[in-house]
Design a protein around this motif. Structure first.
Motif, PDB file in Angstrom:
ATOM      1  N   ASP A   1       0.745  -1.298  -0.571  1.00  0.00           N
ATOM      2  CA  ASP A   1      -0.567   0.071  -0.449  1.00  0.00           C
ATOM      3  C   ASP A   1       0.756   1.744  -0.339  1.00  0.00           C
ATOM      4  OD1 ASP A   1      -1.583   2.591   2.007  1.00  0.00           O
ATOM      5  OD2 ASP A   1      -3.100   1.155   0.779  1.00  0.00           O
ATOM      6  N   ARG A   2       0.713   1.793  -0.691  1.00  0.00           N
ATOM      7  CA  ARG A   2       1.179   3.244  -1.529  1.00  0.00           C
ATOM      8  C   ARG A   2       1.499   4.418  -0.486  1.00  0.00           C
ATOM      9  NH1 ARG A   2      -0.129   1.776  -6.680  1.00  0.00           N
ATOM     10  NH2 ARG A   2       1.566   1.121  -7.859  1.00  0.00           N
ATOM     11  N   LYS A   3       0.711   4.320   0.485  1.00  0.00           N
ATOM     12  CA  LYS A   3       0.143   5.615   1.905  1.00  0.00           C
ATOM     13  C   LYS A   3       0.590   5.068   3.023  1.00  0.00           C
ATOM     14  CE  LYS A   3      -4.159   7.358  -0.276  1.00  0.00           C
ATOM     15  NZ  LYS A   3      -5.112   7.968   0.109  1.00  0.00           N
ATOM     16  N   ARG A   4       0.021   3.527   3.359  1.00  0.00           N
ATOM     17  CA  ARG A   4       0.701   3.126   4.641  1.00  0.00           C
ATOM     18  C   ARG A   4       2.308   2.965   4.253  1.00  0.00           C
ATOM     19  NH1 ARG A   4      -2.226  -0.923   5.207  1.00  0.00           N
ATOM     20  NH2 ARG A   4      -3.794  -0.842   3.802  1.00  0.00           N
ATOM     21  N   PHE A   5       2.944   1.941   3.356  1.00  0.00           N
ATOM     22  CA  PHE A   5       4.065   1.341   3.469  1.00  0.00           C
ATOM     23  C   PHE A   5       4.685   2.245   2.050  1.00  0.00           C
ATOM     24  CE2 PHE A   5       1.659  -1.920   4.880  1.00  0.00           C
ATOM     25  CZ  PHE A   5       2.307  -2.347   6.333  1.00  0.00           C
ATOM     26  N   PRO A   6       5.062   3.764   2.409  1.00  0.00           N
ATOM     27  CA  PRO A   6       5.461   4.616   1.199  1.00  0.00           C
ATOM     28  C   PRO A   6       6.885   4.232   0.583  1.00  0.00           C
ATOM     29  CG  PRO A   6       5.074   5.633   3.286  1.00  0.00           C
ATOM     30  CD  PRO A   6       4.648   5.027   3.981  1.00  0.00           C
ATOM     31  N   ARG A   7       7.597   3.667   1.411  1.00  0.00           N
ATOM     32  CA  ARG A   7       9.402   3.635   1.400  1.00  0.00           C
ATOM     33  C   ARG A   7       8.732   2.021   0.468  1.00  0.00           C
ATOM     34  NH1 ARG A   7      12.768   5.587   6.329  1.00  0.00           N
ATOM     35  NH2 ARG A   7      11.197   5.126   7.173  1.00  0.00           N
ATOM     36  N   GLY A   8       7.963   1.616   0.317  1.00  0.00           N
ATOM     37  CA  GLY A   8       8.032  -0.179   0.407  1.00  0.00           C
ATOM     38  C   GLY A   8       8.486  -1.245   1.473  1.00  0.00           C
ATOM     39  N   LEU A   9       8.724  -2.429   1.744  1.00  0.00           N
ATOM     40  CA  LEU A   9       9.192  -3.035   1.967  1.00  0.00           C
ATOM     41  C   LEU A   9      10.538  -3.224   2.303  1.00  0.00           C
ATOM     42  CD1 LEU A   9       6.387  -6.048   1.845  1.00  0.00           C
ATOM     43  CD2 LEU A   9       6.369  -3.876   2.880  1.00  0.00           C
TER      44      LEU A   9
ATOM     45  N   LEU B   1      11.472  -1.546   5.713  1.00  0.00           N
ATOM     46  CA  LEU B   1      10.753  -1.545   6.808  1.00  0.00           C
ATOM     47  C   LEU B   1      11.857  -3.235   7.019  1.00  0.00           C
ATOM     48  CD1 LEU B   1       8.881  -2.422   9.307  1.00  0.00           C
ATOM     49  CD2 LEU B   1       7.423  -3.500   7.260  1.00  0.00           C
ATOM     50  N   ALA B   2      12.301  -3.923   5.752  1.00  0.00           N
ATOM     51  CA  ALA B   2      12.950  -5.485   6.378  1.00  0.00           C
ATOM     52  C   ALA B   2      14.324  -4.808   7.114  1.00  0.00           C
ATOM     53  CB  ALA B   2      13.320  -5.764   4.876  1.00  0.00           C
ATOM     54  N   ASP B   3      14.966  -4.027   6.233  1.00  0.00           N
ATOM     55  CA  ASP B   3      16.237  -3.313   7.040  1.00  0.00           C
ATOM     56  C   ASP B   3      16.321  -2.566   8.085  1.00  0.00           C
ATOM     57  OD1 ASP B   3      17.379  -4.022   4.538  1.00  0.00           O
ATOM     58  OD2 ASP B   3      17.024  -1.659   3.703  1.00  0.00           O
TER      59      ASP B   3
END
Length: 416
Positions: free
Chosen positions: A102-110, A113-115
């Motif tokens: 989701d582009r709004k809730r995960f604007p930087r991709g995954l 977040l994984a990092d």
């Protein structure tokens, strides 16, 4: 039909036959996985304006990853941070057919977040569905399995939970193993959590345990857990009634999964929380919390972080325990554990009260009744209070305990 980028079912079956002799063999989940997952507590909350601290978003998973470390959960073994449903855009990318967070809730991709999760010394898990859609209506993996497996590897995923909504149950016996093979073929180690037998059980079908062991690291056996004591006990009953068919197939690398730990939410009392933790330890169940780690009360945190109970769950023998007997509405659950002395196991033994009469109930067993027959006896300790050493007991000894209604007493019988 289902498959890899519209590969016909017949060809997919041929592929599976060619790979039928090769197990998942990813070297993972040699002990039941431990971690945190969003579903039970946060479900499919996607409105970040109304619920900024609860919506399924990068913020939520960063915060709980940080809390796993800062609140001491990582120190006792919890390591996976798992996104459940509702993380996707409603459609795949038009050009590449890839899944899109989701582009709004995960604007930087995954990957970002994984990092962050990996920088905390933790591992990153992600939900998908074998069907055309996830249970909440987002894109599933059907017709894109190879692409999605490679995408997960590129996103540095360490754990994949594959649900089974919007799928033909008859296709799962081939499709789930094929997706596991595709995950394995990426070269990135990813724990593979299957939901295939839970959907079979809805139809009254018996799970194909030999295939599950060959292709999955863990598998959901039955219904979803809800935030209630009734739900916990229904799952415990299911495992007890079906233990003879289920128990022999659990072991290092492949586990039966009774679903998430709900301690720290709304539905369990303190003593009921101890009961779930104790039985999940006896069952060698994955310990995947689903709660708001920022709101867990200290006494519940103490249960979740009880090193002695966790040691039972993580015991190196990997033997799932079983319900041994019921006496006067007290169930006895027993699991063989280390140390093993001169061929004799030690045991974790849980006494679960199904009584509702309002008073702690005293009960006595000989160790022989509990099938504890080591000639040299056992040292007994209370696993929720290891300072409470009860002494040495032998086969003819009377072991007395007193259990509150809907409660549990949990002991370690260490072989001498």
């Amino acid at each position: 039909m289902f498959g890899i980028r519209n590969v016909p079912l017949l060809l997919l079956l041929l592929i599976q036959l060619l790979h039928g002799g090769s197990a998942l063999d990813n070297g993972l989940a040699l002990k039941p996985p431990m971690g945190w997952m969003s579903w039970q507590r946060f479900r499919c909350i996607t409105d970040c304006e109304l619920y900024p601290d609860e919506c399924i978003s990068e913020k939520l998973f960063r915060r709980n990853a940080d809390l796993i470390v800062s609140e001491g959960y990582a120190d006792v073994g919890y390591e996976y941070v798992i996104i459940d449903d509702c993380w996707l855009e409603k459609n795949r990318d038009n050009k590449t057919n890839k899944l899109v967070p989701d582009r709004k809730r995960f604007p930087r991709g995954l990957n970002v977040l994984a990092d962050h999760i990996h920088a905390n010394g933790l591992k990153f898990g992600l939900y998908q569905d074998f069907g055309t859609k996830t249970c909440a209506g987002y894109p599933g993996v059907i017709n894109h399995m190879a692409l999605d497996a490679e995408t997960f590897a590129n996103w540095d995923v360490d754990y994949v939970k594959l649900d089974g909504c919007y799928a033909n149950v008859s296709d799962m016996a081939t499709g789930y193993p094929e997706f596991g093979r595709l995950l394995n073929s990426t070269g990135r180690p990813m724990v593979y959590s299957c939901s295939w037998p839970a959907y079979q059980s809805e139809l009254g079908e018996l799970p194909e345990f030999e295939s599950l062991k060959q292709h999955c690291n863990l598998w959901r056996n039955w219904d979803d857990i809800d935030d209630s004591f009734e739900s916990v006990m229904q799952i415990i009953d299911y495992f007890g009634k079906n233990q003879d068919s289920m128990q022999p197939h659990a072991g290092p690398g492949h586990w039966n999964d009774p679903d998430m730990l709900i301690l720290g939410n709304y539905g369990l009392s303190y003593d009921q929380s101890k009961l779930q933790m104790a039985i999940w330890a006896v069952l060698a169940a994955p310990l995947i919390m689903s709660n708001d780690l920022a709101q867990v009360r200290p006494e519940i945190k103490g249960i979740l972080q009880n090193r002695d109970v966790i040691a039972v769950n993580q015991d190196s023998l990997g033997i799932q325990g079983k319900r041994l007997l019921m006496k006067q509405n007290i169930e006895v659950w027993r699991r063989p554990i280390t140390p093993k002395v001169k061929g004799e196991y030690s045991y974790a033994v849980a006494f679960v009260s199904r009584r509702t009469d309002g008073a702690p109930y005293p009960i006595s067993f000989t160790l022989k009744e509990l099938s504890l027959i080591n000639d040299n006896g056992y040292v007994v300790q209370d696993l929720f209070d290891m300072n409470n050493k009860l002494g040495v007991f032998r086969a003819e000894s009377q072991f007395k305990t007193r259990i509150i209604p809907n409660g549990v007493n949990f002991y370690k019988f260490t072989a001498l």
